[in-house]
Design a protein around this motif. Structure first.
Motif, PDB file in Angstrom:
ATOM      1  N   PRO A   1       0.273  57.025   2.277  1.00 18.92           N
ATOM      2  CA  PRO A   1       0.891  55.604   2.588  1.00 18.92           C
ATOM      3  C   PRO A   1       1.678  55.564   3.921  1.00 18.92           C
ATOM      4  O   PRO A   1       2.195  56.656   4.302  1.00 18.92           O
ATOM      5  CB  PRO A   1       1.686  55.597   1.387  1.00 18.92           C
ATOM      6  CG  PRO A   1       0.915  56.534   0.297  1.00 18.92           C
ATOM      7  CD  PRO A   1       0.454  57.506   1.029  1.00 18.92           C
ATOM      8  N   ARG A   2       1.587  54.492   4.658  1.00 23.66           N
ATOM      9  CA  ARG A   2       2.067  54.544   5.946  1.00 23.66           C
ATOM     10  C   ARG A   2       3.531  54.688   5.836  1.00 23.66           C
ATOM     11  O   ARG A   2       4.285  54.145   4.987  1.00 23.66           O
ATOM     12  CB  ARG A   2       1.666  53.104   6.614  1.00 23.66           C
ATOM     13  CG  ARG A   2       0.286  52.833   6.755  1.00 23.66           C
ATOM     14  CD  ARG A   2      -0.196  53.958   7.867  1.00 23.66           C
ATOM     15  NE  ARG A   2      -1.852  54.052   7.968  1.00 23.66           N
ATOM     16  CZ  ARG A   2      -2.442  54.741   7.032  1.00 23.66           C
ATOM     17  NH1 ARG A   2      -1.952  55.715   6.554  1.00 23.66           N
ATOM     18  NH2 ARG A   2      -3.851  54.734   7.891  1.00 23.66           N
TER      19      ARG A   2
ATOM     20  N   GLU B   1      -2.927  55.489   0.822  1.00 26.43           N
ATOM     21  CA  GLU B   1      -2.842  54.224   1.282  1.00 26.43           C
ATOM     22  C   GLU B   1      -4.225  53.524   0.928  1.00 26.43           C
ATOM     23  O   GLU B   1      -5.219  54.141   0.772  1.00 26.43           O
ATOM     24  CB  GLU B   1      -3.107  54.502   2.951  1.00 26.43           C
ATOM     25  CG  GLU B   1      -3.339  53.476   3.872  1.00 26.43           C
ATOM     26  CD  GLU B   1      -1.947  52.306   3.791  1.00 26.43           C
ATOM     27  OE1 GLU B   1      -2.028  51.386   4.716  1.00 26.43           O
ATOM     28  OE2 GLU B   1      -0.947  53.028   3.558  1.00 26.43           O
TER      29      GLU B   1
END
Length: 436
Positions: free
Chosen positions: A218-219, A429
């Motif tokens: 995940p960013r 993500e």
């Protein structure tokens, strides 16, 4: 006979003047026998991959890949020096998976990428050499083992001491009763890593594709103390010192004792030496309990005091004696601690992270190449190596939650602890979920 290092040096010096490129020469030797590699993740350990591919017979590197342009350019130059032709340099590894020239991918990226790249490589029909740990979490390890079985290509885990001749020899003797019944294995690792400070959010450097670097994770915003190495110490991308280095020694202990998944895991330690962004322990003691046997590993990331004059190693204790083993040899002791036998290798292997050339990695790659060409059994097939990786991932979970984990010895799954079992896998993500 000239040493391997001398041969490589001469090759590098003479490559520019070759009338026939290494690629065309390998065609002369026989294209059907040539094994062609693509190397992914080029900071540090990949140079050992490159040297070990070059040390093989009738091998080639066709592609190199990194999201950092600086690393990509530098590594492509080195590959050209060794092989006499420029490799195809790509930023996105998915493009090289489409190439029919590539037989094997090697993976030395940040750890959150390992299982994804390995599985996608298998799905593309490639064999895989993947650095330890082979996954970021136990769920990914299970998927990688399943993918190898489904797609039928070879996957070698990068715990290169499995291919060390003296290690194979002495563990064989232990299994045959050299020290009686072995029941306790102790591994250790010490280093003097520095602090990583407190990271600041800064613009992404123009040479780095930060979005692709993050890939399945995940960013998060870019900070100045993550790339290119300190990601090891963040849960989001890394797995701490246990998986970065402890995998090697725990694997040796497990091999010597003849055990697989334990029934209980404990872990105690903390971040004691520095106060910074480092999210894992710098000091850890972890235990793996079996029916009548035990393995323990002690890691000191920032304190360089060595045991037995060795920065890393294992002792295997049995009912009739003890074996002290590291990458440079072994010693055998009687039950009352008298030295009975000693062996030292001629070429010393570093006890650090092995970022450069070493003979064990040559042999480990040679074993994989032999498996591809001739069906030679792998020294560390992923189904075997994943057991050691999973054990240390469970150690991280035990440390994070501050409690002992009870396991199902059949598969390593956490028993009777839903909060701990929830850490068996991670969130991804969107669009990067791993499937087989």
């Amino acid at each position: 006979m000239p040493s391997r290092r001398t041969v490589l040096k001469n090759l590098a010096v003479g490559a520019a003047g070759l009338a026939v490129s290494a690629r065309s020469y390998s065609r002369i030797l026989g294209a059907n026998d040539r094994v062609t590699f693509a190397i992914i993740g080029l900071h540090g350990r990949a140079y050992a991959h490159l040297a070990s591919v070059r040390a093989g017979a009738n091998t080639d590197v066709s592609h190199v890949c990194d999201v950092d342009r600086r690393e990509l350019d530098k590594f492509a130059t080195r590959s050209r020096e060794l092989f006499g032709h420029a490799p195809v340099a790509v930023k996105d590894f998915r493009s090289l998976l489409e190439s029919k020239d590539v037989d094997v991918i090697t993976i030395a990226t940040p750890e959150h990428w390992h299982a994804h790249m390995a599985v996608m490589g298998l799905q593309a029909g490639k064999h895989v050499y993947v650095e330890k740990p082979s996954s970021h979490n136990p769920h990914e390890g299970e998927l990688l083992v399943a993918a190898q079985k489904k797609y039928g290509r070879l996957v070698q885990l990068g715990n290169q001491q499995r291919s060390s001749p003296h290690t194979i020899r002495i563990i064989g003797k232990i299994r045959e009763g050299l020290i009686g019944r072995p029941y306790f294995g102790k591994g250790w690792y010490s280093n003097t890593r520095k602090g990583i400070g407190t990271g600041k959010a800064v613009p992404v450097p123009e040479y780095l594709d930060w979005d692709l670097w993050q890939g399945p994770a995940p960013r998060r915003p870019y900070k100045d103390n993550i790339h290119p190495y300190n990601w090891h110490w963040f849960w989001h991308w890394g797995t701490g010192e246990t998986l970065n280095n402890g995998t090697h020694e725990v694997d040796l202990c497990r091999w010597a004792l003849g055990v697989d998944h334990p029934s209980r895991v404990t872990a105690s330690g903390g971040r004691y030496h520095f106060k910074d962004d480092w999210e894992f322990y710098d000091t850890l003691v972890t235990n793996f309990e079996y029916d009548g046997k035990m393995i323990t590993w002690e890691g000191m990331s920032c304190q360089g005091k060595q045991y037995y004059g060795r920065g890393r190693g294992v002792t295997i204790h049995g009912t009739e004696g003890t074996v002290l083993l590291d990458r440079d040899g072994y010693e055998v002791y009687s039950l009352d601690d008298k030295l009975l036998d000693r062996y030292r290798v001629e070429t010393k292997n570093t006890t650090g992270d092995l970022l450069s050339m070493d003979e064990m990695t040559d042999l480990h790659f040679r074993n994989l190449i032999g498996g591809i060409r001739d069906g030679e059994p792998l020294h560390s097939p992923i189904a075997e190596g994943n057991v050691s990786v999973t054990m240390l991932q469970l150690s991280n979970i035990a440390w994070k939650l501050g409690r002992t984990l009870s396991l199902d010895p059949a598969n390593g799954h956490i028993a009777g602890d839903p909060p701990a079992a929830a850490l068996w896998r991670r969130e991804y993500e969107p669009g990067w979920e791993l499937t087989v």
